[in-house]
Structure formats: structure tokens, C-alpha cells
Write a protein that holds these residues in place. Sequence first.
Motif, PDB file in Angstrom:
ATOM      1  N   GLY A  42     -18.283  58.151 -96.778  1.00 37.94           N
ATOM      2  CA  GLY A  42     -19.130  58.559 -95.887  1.00 37.94           C
ATOM      3  C   GLY A  42     -19.326  58.253 -94.259  1.00 37.94           C
ATOM      4  O   GLY A  42     -19.813  58.592 -93.340  1.00 37.94           O
ATOM      5  N   LYS A  92     -29.187  53.974 -97.504  1.00 32.42           N
ATOM      6  CA  LYS A  92     -29.437  55.048 -96.610  1.00 32.42           C
ATOM      7  C   LYS A  92     -29.581  54.365 -95.320  1.00 32.42           C
ATOM      8  O   LYS A  92     -29.223  54.919 -94.221  1.00 32.42           O
ATOM      9  CB  LYS A  92     -30.791  55.756 -97.077  1.00 32.42           C
ATOM     10  CG  LYS A  92     -31.136  56.721 -96.118  1.00 32.42           C
ATOM     11  CD  LYS A  92     -32.404  57.569 -96.765  1.00 32.42           C
ATOM     12  CE  LYS A  92     -32.753  58.891 -95.897  1.00 32.42           C
ATOM     13  NZ  LYS A  92     -32.750  58.729 -94.502  1.00 32.42           N
ATOM     14  N   ASP A 146     -28.150  55.764 -91.861  1.00 33.54           N
ATOM     15  CA  ASP A 146     -28.533  56.458 -90.828  1.00 33.54           C
ATOM     16  C   ASP A 146     -28.412  55.485 -89.483  1.00 33.54           C
ATOM     17  O   ASP A 146     -28.329  56.103 -88.405  1.00 33.54           O
ATOM     18  CB  ASP A 146     -30.266  56.023 -90.928  1.00 33.54           C
ATOM     19  CG  ASP A 146     -30.885  57.018 -92.219  1.00 33.54           C
ATOM     20  OD1 ASP A 146     -30.304  57.902 -92.636  1.00 33.54           O
ATOM     21  OD2 ASP A 146     -32.113  56.613 -92.711  1.00 33.54           O
ATOM     22  N   PRO A 193     -24.328  61.458 -92.437  1.00 36.60           N
ATOM     23  CA  PRO A 193     -25.312  62.313 -93.655  1.00 36.60           C
ATOM     24  C   PRO A 193     -25.418  61.727 -94.743  1.00 36.60           C
ATOM     25  O   PRO A 193     -24.201  61.021 -95.524  1.00 36.60           O
ATOM     26  CB  PRO A 193     -24.591  63.757 -93.836  1.00 36.60           C
ATOM     27  CG  PRO A 193     -23.428  63.457 -93.221  1.00 36.60           C
ATOM     28  CD  PRO A 193     -23.210  62.560 -92.246  1.00 36.60           C
ATOM     29  N   ASP A 246     -27.603  62.686 -97.733  1.00 35.16           N
ATOM     30  CA  ASP A 246     -28.266  63.409 -98.969  1.00 35.16           C
ATOM     31  C   ASP A 246     -26.951  64.028 -99.691  1.00 35.16           C
ATOM     32  O   ASP A 246     -26.993  64.195-101.018  1.00 35.16           O
ATOM     33  CB  ASP A 246     -29.169  64.284 -98.543  1.00 35.16           C
ATOM     34  CG  ASP A 246     -30.501  63.869 -98.113  1.00 35.16           C
ATOM     35  OD1 ASP A 246     -30.761  62.482 -98.539  1.00 35.16           O
ATOM     36  OD2 ASP A 246     -31.351  64.321 -97.446  1.00 35.16           O
ATOM     37  N   ASP A 247     -26.082  64.592 -98.764  1.00 36.14           N
ATOM     38  CA  ASP A 247     -24.739  65.230 -99.604  1.00 36.14           C
ATOM     39  C   ASP A 247     -23.632  64.227 -99.717  1.00 36.14           C
ATOM     40  O   ASP A 247     -22.664  64.700 -99.809  1.00 36.14           O
ATOM     41  CB  ASP A 247     -24.395  66.448 -99.036  1.00 36.14           C
ATOM     42  CG  ASP A 247     -23.931  65.955 -97.351  1.00 36.14           C
ATOM     43  OD1 ASP A 247     -23.916  64.861 -96.961  1.00 36.14           O
ATOM     44  OD2 ASP A 247     -23.693  67.028 -96.497  1.00 36.14           O
ATOM     45  N   ARG A 248     -23.694  62.943 -99.699  1.00 33.41           N
ATOM     46  CA  ARG A 248     -22.798  62.071 -99.956  1.00 33.41           C
ATOM     47  C   ARG A 248     -21.799  62.173-101.055  1.00 33.41           C
ATOM     48  O   ARG A 248     -20.777  61.944-101.035  1.00 33.41           O
ATOM     49  CB  ARG A 248     -23.240  60.716 -99.821  1.00 33.41           C
ATOM     50  CG  ARG A 248     -23.893  60.028-100.996  1.00 33.41           C
ATOM     51  CD  ARG A 248     -24.620  58.748-100.528  1.00 33.41           C
ATOM     52  NE  ARG A 248     -25.372  58.223-101.598  1.00 33.41           N
ATOM     53  CZ  ARG A 248     -26.631  58.807-102.227  1.00 33.41           C
ATOM     54  NH1 ARG A 248     -27.058  59.722-101.678  1.00 33.41           N
ATOM     55  NH2 ARG A 248     -27.060  57.993-103.450  1.00 33.41           N
ATOM     56  N   ARG A 300     -19.626  65.439-100.403  1.00 33.32           N
ATOM     57  CA  ARG A 300     -18.732  65.263 -99.301  1.00 33.32           C
ATOM     58  C   ARG A 300     -17.865  63.977 -99.694  1.00 33.32           C
ATOM     59  O   ARG A 300     -16.712  64.130 -99.204  1.00 33.32           O
ATOM     60  CB  ARG A 300     -19.608  64.501 -98.009  1.00 33.32           C
ATOM     61  CG  ARG A 300     -19.296  64.305 -96.757  1.00 33.32           C
ATOM     62  CD  ARG A 300     -20.001  63.987 -95.897  1.00 33.32           C
ATOM     63  NE  ARG A 300     -21.005  64.906 -95.322  1.00 33.32           N
ATOM     64  CZ  ARG A 300     -20.898  65.999 -94.499  1.00 33.32           C
ATOM     65  NH1 ARG A 300     -19.766  65.850 -93.756  1.00 33.32           N
ATOM     66  NH2 ARG A 300     -21.732  66.756 -94.061  1.00 33.32           N
TER      67      ARG A 300
END
Length: 289
Positions: A93, A125, A129, A134, A136-138, A141
Motif C-alpha cells: 500500500g 494505520k 495515514d 488508504p 481500510d481497503d488495503r 488493494r
Amino acid sequence: MTPRLSVATPVVTMFPKASGDWEKHGSIEDLARIADTADRLGYHHLTCSEHIALPAIELDRRGARYWDPLATFGYLAACTRRIRLATNVLVLGYHHPLEIAKRYGTLDKVSNGRLVLGVGVGSLKEEFDLIGAPFDDRGPRGDDAIEALRASLSVPEPAYRGEFYAFDGLVVDPCAVQQRVPIWVGGRTLRSLRRAATLADGWAPFSVGLRQARDWLSRFELRPEFEVVLPPPAPLDPVNEPERTRDAIGEAAAHGATIVPAVFRHTSLQHYLDQLQALAELHDPGGAS
């Protein structure tokens, strides 16, 4: 099947209660000696992990030191000839797939095809950040990123269209020289193994016990060439406990390991090098390969 051995590289990553005091002041020259010794003895791969900046609250659990894998492996590639260079792991990510394809494809080229791309979806997280990635959809993704990487790592004009990533009409030069760069998935969940079995070439979990790993592995029909990297149940001391060391490697293999990282008890650089030598004399690091 006799498992191969790898090096859980010291100095570059220091975990609380698991690293030697000497590693605090370890240098690139020390790493070069370790890499050269492991290369000469036939170990399968070296490791290096990725974190950008860790929250201070995590230091007691994860440690503070994480050398950048690309810079580290670029140097070690010039110090070695055969040993593979495995990211363990690169956080998907944090990068666009073509960024990984370009940077690590270049590493594969300068190392003459010795890259193993260990990847994970990440769990901090705060770090996501920090760089505006992103979180939440890691998972989905990351799945898409692995498929994009498979389509682009060894191709100078890659094309891919997926749920999160799409590209074509671009040139990535240089690219990896291996026709198929091994991609391994790290993690500590059953989902990480499912991701590896479905999309990748191997599984390199952390903080997963041998019994748990064997139970999870039994749920999948894995390809014969699929790699499973499982550490021994406790740190090895081949210099002083050769029989116990043999048993520990055999136990990891009995639970599904095709590669066992050499996690040692060690008190100095020389002691670490002695342990590498002693383990190689006990067990062929190259295994059946």
C-alpha cells in the motif's frame, strides 16, 4: 524433502528481546561480512524489511530500526554472487505497482536475477495515514497490486487493468531480468496464506506457531514449487547444541517449511559468523536445490 536455510539478517532490523547488543552499532561492513559468508556457504537468501516511520508507542513490540531494503540490497548485491535478496516484507500500500516494478526490477538487474519480492498488506494505520495511503481497503488493494506486479515486473511495456490499478502505453526500463520474479506473501493470518496460495509463489509468515502453520497449510492444495518459510521453534545454537539444532530444523520442515530462517543466539559479529559456519556444517544450506 530437505529444507533450505536462509539468513534472518541481523543489524538491519532489531526486534526487542531478540537482537544482540552488538547489533546496535553494527555497520554496513558487518553486513557485508555476513552476506559474503552466507553467500559462500550456500544460504538461500538474506532478508530486509520495510517501515517508513513507526509510532513511538509501537517500539516495544516492533523495534525502531528498519533499514531501507532497496538501498541495503543494492549494496549487498555488489558484495555477493549467488544468495538471493528477499524483501520481508515490502508494504504494497505504500507504493504504486509500477514504482515497485521499476525500483526492484532495477535491483533484479544489478543483482543478476536474485530478487525475491516478499510483500504484505501492512497493519500500521498511523504509517498509512502519514503518507496519505488508504488503509481500510488495503486487502483487496494489495491483491490487485500483486496481480499488477505479476503483469509488469519482467515486462518493459506493461499493461494491466484491475479494480484499483490500470496502466498501459508506458515503458519501464530497466525491468526485472527473471522471467518470473518469485513473489512471497508475509503476514500472520490465514488470509495471508490464502492470498499467497492464490496469487503468489510462497508464504513467509511471522508470529505464527508451527502447529498453527501446519493446520492452515493443510487447508490448501499448494503447488509443488510453492515455498513456505517457517522459523525454528526457538533460536538456534549450532556451535553448542548441534543435535538440538538439527531437531529444530527437522521440526520446522515437518510442519511444512521448505526454507528455514537461521535465527541464532549470538553475542557478537564473530559469534554470528561462527554460528553460520557451524549450521552449514550440520545442514546443507542449499538443501535439495
